[in-house]
Design an enzyme around this catalytic site. Structure first.
Site, PDB file in Angstrom:
ATOM      1  N   ASN A   1       0.848  -1.198   0.000  1.00  0.00           N
ATOM      2  CA  ASN A   1       0.000   0.000   0.000  1.00  0.00           C
ATOM      3  C   ASN A   1       0.891   1.257   0.000  1.00  0.00           C
ATOM      4  O   ASN A   1       2.120   1.134   0.064  1.00  0.00           O
ATOM      5  CB  ASN A   1      -0.920  -0.049   1.230  1.00  0.00           C
ATOM      6  CG  ASN A   1      -0.135   0.160   2.505  1.00  0.00           C
ATOM      7  OD1 ASN A   1       1.039  -0.204   2.587  1.00  0.00           O
ATOM      8  ND2 ASN A   1      -0.755   0.740   3.493  1.00  0.00           N
TER       9      ASN A   1
ATOM     10  N   CYS B   1       1.988   3.587   2.099  1.00  0.00           N
ATOM     11  CA  CYS B   1       3.063   3.891   3.063  1.00  0.00           C
ATOM     12  C   CYS B   1       3.963   2.702   3.349  1.00  0.00           C
ATOM     13  O   CYS B   1       4.850   2.769   4.214  1.00  0.00           O
ATOM     14  CB  CYS B   1       2.444   4.443   4.335  1.00  0.00           C
ATOM     15  SG  CYS B   1       1.448   5.904   3.970  1.00  0.00           S
TER      16      CYS B   1
ATOM     17  N   GLU C   1       3.464  -0.351   4.645  1.00  0.00           N
ATOM     18  CA  GLU C   1       3.325  -1.288   5.761  1.00  0.00           C
ATOM     19  C   GLU C   1       2.498  -2.522   5.423  1.00  0.00           C
ATOM     20  O   GLU C   1       2.449  -3.467   6.196  1.00  0.00           O
ATOM     21  CB  GLU C   1       2.717  -0.572   6.977  1.00  0.00           C
ATOM     22  CG  GLU C   1       1.246  -0.172   6.877  1.00  0.00           C
ATOM     23  CD  GLU C   1       1.030   1.169   6.169  1.00  0.00           C
ATOM     24  OE1 GLU C   1       1.983   1.649   5.535  1.00  0.00           O
ATOM     25  OE2 GLU C   1      -0.084   1.711   6.248  1.00  0.00           O
TER      26      GLU C   1
ATOM     27  N   THR D   1      -3.303  10.441  10.814  1.00  0.00           N
ATOM     28  CA  THR D   1      -4.438  11.185  11.361  1.00  0.00           C
ATOM     29  C   THR D   1      -4.946  10.564  12.660  1.00  0.00           C
ATOM     30  O   THR D   1      -5.344  11.281  13.578  1.00  0.00           O
ATOM     31  CB  THR D   1      -5.627  11.235  10.367  1.00  0.00           C
ATOM     32  OG1 THR D   1      -5.157  10.942   9.075  1.00  0.00           O
ATOM     33  CG2 THR D   1      -6.308  12.558  10.425  1.00  0.00           C
TER      34      THR D   1
HETATM   35  N1  UDP Z   1      -3.808   6.635   3.288  1.00  0.00           N
HETATM   36  C1  UDP Z   1      -4.290   7.279   2.152  1.00  0.00           C
HETATM   37  N2  UDP Z   1      -4.301   8.653   2.088  1.00  0.00           N
HETATM   38  C2  UDP Z   1      -3.838   9.422   3.108  1.00  0.00           C
HETATM   39  C3  UDP Z   1      -3.341   8.783   4.261  1.00  0.00           C
HETATM   40  C4  UDP Z   1      -3.343   7.392   4.323  1.00  0.00           C
HETATM   41  O1  UDP Z   1      -4.685   6.615   1.211  1.00  0.00           O
HETATM   42  O2  UDP Z   1      -3.864  10.669   3.001  1.00  0.00           O
HETATM   43  C5  UDP Z   1      -3.808   5.134   3.375  1.00  0.00           C
HETATM   44  C6  UDP Z   1      -2.516   4.503   2.914  1.00  0.00           C
HETATM   45  O3  UDP Z   1      -2.766   3.220   2.396  1.00  0.00           O
HETATM   46  C7  UDP Z   1      -1.723   4.393   4.178  1.00  0.00           C
HETATM   47  C8  UDP Z   1      -2.812   3.950   5.127  1.00  0.00           C
HETATM   48  O4  UDP Z   1      -3.950   4.720   4.712  1.00  0.00           O
HETATM   49  O5  UDP Z   1      -0.676   3.490   4.041  1.00  0.00           O
HETATM   50  C9  UDP Z   1      -2.560   4.165   6.572  1.00  0.00           C
HETATM   51  O6  UDP Z   1      -2.128   5.494   6.809  1.00  0.00           O
HETATM   52  P1  UDP Z   1      -2.348   6.192   8.214  1.00  0.00           P
HETATM   53  O7  UDP Z   1      -2.149   5.172   9.280  1.00  0.00           O
HETATM   54  O8  UDP Z   1      -1.504   7.419   8.253  1.00  0.00           O
HETATM   55  O9  UDP Z   1      -3.896   6.607   8.125  1.00  0.00           O
HETATM   56  P2  UDP Z   1      -4.944   7.081   9.244  1.00  0.00           P
HETATM   57  O10 UDP Z   1      -5.830   5.913   9.522  1.00  0.00           O
HETATM   58  O11 UDP Z   1      -4.194   7.593  10.428  1.00  0.00           O
HETATM   59  O12 UDP Z   1      -5.709   8.187   8.565  1.00  0.00           O
END
Ligand code: UDP
Length: 589
Positions: free
Chosen positions: A280, A282, A284, A440
């Protein structure tokens, strides 16, 4: 949706939570008016996910009781599911996963199918990863037209532009990962793709490194570049030169990162369904083509027990393990239910997801926990704590998945998975753990992100559309207050600097514990990533932060260590190498 109990308590919001929730998470009507409160939001999510329980006769949980448990789990900030679940659970959209991987086939139809599918996913808040390795190299012949192919990098531009347009109307910025194998003939162009600042700004790029390549680097040999469409060897390159070029580009701009493809595939739980070609955005979550995964993160700072911390007594280690165990089990049930509740934009995604039922439970607030325990991130003790916590979550997570398999059956592809071959399981989920960045989520929960150290003890954060938040770490503030050292002059100085390492008038212990990302030597960043990776089914999102003065050799060493330590990939970021960055200390403003 279950009716909201009358006495349902209001969530106690952290300072920045409300701003973030209002901006993107609370539902609005067509005129843009907010139609739910934070309490409504968490109840919407809790009741929607708990309602899935009803279809399992063997379930040991009752829907309404579970909904309340889920509500308390989230609003105590002990666990939060990934953003799409918070945004879309119980809504018409109903797409709850953050991570997707789409195949890009070597034909115009397949390429534009992928562009379209990615747009649909971005609209729903998901991020997409693609491997461009199957595309024929630039300038090779196109049989049907007699023309020449434009190659992976040129098609990448189309995906980038499409993302740019969709981002206007979607729930959040669509993020992408683009991967090209190191043995693709267009690899040099790919490595240089982000040379110009702002190019491919909707993509993280990573080069897919193979074992053959890494051995060639080690022995200073040449390796073959192979056209994926014909199998023909097009060229041979000196592996070390390519590796050094990768390092140079990462030094200049942070891109591309690297992923170890063979290693990712060694841990592929369902190899009979094909090879894993991408992660994906980032990094992970490695996934099969058309696979999606929903993530969730436990906030470790909630498990600190004040006054229970005694270095001489291992039984008094300051962590509430019993509560952590309860939360792991409840979170695994939550994430497994999310799979059933989620509606995907494509049938092939629904099919693959339901076959393997991958979930990704991870952590956030690790750096905060270290502060609470007065342990330095860059210490053996800190590493051991990380390793111990993740081993515990992994073990309990697998137990929870095994228990769900008893109640609900193993994931449908279990019989042909590596677990069945090794006589492990049965499990409900092909993977259970992933360490997400929690970009976030960590703001909503008011904690440090993922397993990252704090970027700065006080800083301004650029969030969503240029808005800025000022943050002071609460544990730092409390420690200063306890020591009778808190003063506004000092806070101003820390805001300006970000770090306290050069303030030798502060006690040494305080400076040792309250380290920030840039204070920590890169090797400790990497060791911490490796410690968590050892107990994580999927991968660990981690950026090795470097000071502006870091050299190319530093990055070379980090990449090599990542390989030796068993990481699945690595991302570095040298402070100030881009003119716009998400996080900045006072001095950089
Ligand atoms: N992601 C995305 N756009 C964003 C941020 C995150 O598509 O602006 C996706 C992406 O696959 C990333 C995953 O969400 O690897 C997890 O990111 P994060 O944990 O930062 O997301 P949160 O759940 O905190 O918004």
């Amino acid at each position: 949706m279950l009716t909201m109990p009358k006495n349902l308590p209001q969530p106690q919001l952290k300072p920045n939570t409300e701003v973030v929730l209002q901006k993107r998470y609370l539902r609005k009507d067509l005129s843009g008016k907010q139609v739910e409160t934070p309490r409504d939001l968490f109840w919407r999510v809790a009741s929607c996910i708990a309602a899935e329980e009803a279809k399992y006769n063997q379930s040991t949980c009752k829907g309404d009781v579970l909904a309340r448990d889920f509500y308390d789990l989230m609003t105590s900030w002990k666990f939060l599911p990934n953003s799409p679940t918070l945004m879309n659970a119980g809504t018409d959209l109903g797409q709850l996963s953050a991570c997707f991987v789409l195949p890009v086939g070597d034909s115009i139809e397949e390429i534009f199918d992928a562009v379209k599918y990615a747009a649909m996913i971005h609209k729903s808040g998901g991020g997409t990863g693609f491997s461009f390795s199957r595309l024929r190299p630039k300038d090779s012949r196109v049989g049907s037209t007699g023309g020449v192919a434009s190659g992976p990098v040129s098609f990448l531009r189309i995906f980038n532009t499409a993302t740019e347009q969709v981002k206007q109307g979607g729930t959040r910025r669509g993020a992408n990962m683009g991967i090209l194998r190191v043995d693709h003939p267009d690899i040099l162009e790919f490595i240089r793709a982000k040379e110009k600042e702002g190019e491919f700004n909707n993509f993280n790029l990573s080069v897919g490194l193979t074992e053959v390549f890494m051995r060639a680097v080690e022995n200073d040999e040449h390796y073959d570049l192979v056209a994926p469409n014909s199998g023909e060897v097009i060229n041979r390159l000196r592996a070390r030169e390519i590796f050094e070029l990768l390092v140079k580009k990462a030094w200049q701009s942070g891109d591309p990162g690297i992923v170890f493809l063979d290693r990712i595939n060694r841990d592929n739980p369902t190899p009979d369904q094909g090879e894993i070609e991408s992660t994906n955005p980032c990094g992970e979550q490695p996934l099969l083509p058309y696979e999606a995964c929903n993530l969730g993160s436990i906030n470790l700072s909630c498990f600190y027990v004040p006054g229970h911390n005694d270095a001489a007594d291992p039984a008094r280690d300051g962590i509430d393990w019993a509560e952590l165990k309860r939360v792991v089990h409840l979170s695994v049930r939550f994430l497994d239910n999310v799979i059933d509740a989620s509606r995907f934009p494509l049938d092939s995604i629904t099919e693959t997801v339901r076959k393997n039922r991958k979930i990704g439970l991870g952590v956030m607030g690790f750096a905060d926990l270290l502060y609470q325990l007065e342990m330095a991130y860059d210490s053996q003790q800190g590493l051991e704590l990380g390793e111990r916590i993740m081993a515990f979550i992994q073990e309990e997570g697998h137990k929870a998945s095994a228990q769900l398999a008893v109640e609900r059956g193993a994931f449908p592809a279990y019989a042909t998975s590596v677990y069945a071959k090794k006589k492990l399981g049965p499990y409900r989920n092909a993977t259970v753990t992933t360490i997400a960045p929690t970009g976030t989520l960590s703001i909503i929960a008011g904690c440090s992100s993922g397993v990252e150290p704090l970027f700065a003890l006080c800083f301004t954060r650029n969030i969503l559309d240029g808005e800025r938040l000022v943050e002071v770490n609460p544990h730092f503030e409390a420690a200063l207050a306890d020591a009778g050292l808190f003063s506004h002059e000092l806070m101003d100085a820390v805001v300006a600097k970000g770090s306290i390492q050069e303030m030798d008038y502060l006690p040494a212990k305080l400076r040792k514990v309250f380290v920030t990302a840039m204070d920590i030597a890169p090797v400790w960043h990497l060791r911490m990533q490796a410690a968590f990776q050892r107990h994580t089914d999927n991968a660990v999102s981690k950026t090795v932060n470097l000071t502006n003065s870091a050299t190319e050799q530093d990055i070379f060493d980090i990449y090599w260590l990542a390989y030796q330590e068993g990481c699945k990939g690595v991302t570095v970021y040298r402070d100030g190498c881009k003119s716009i960055q998400v996080l900045a200390t006072g001095e950089g403003q």
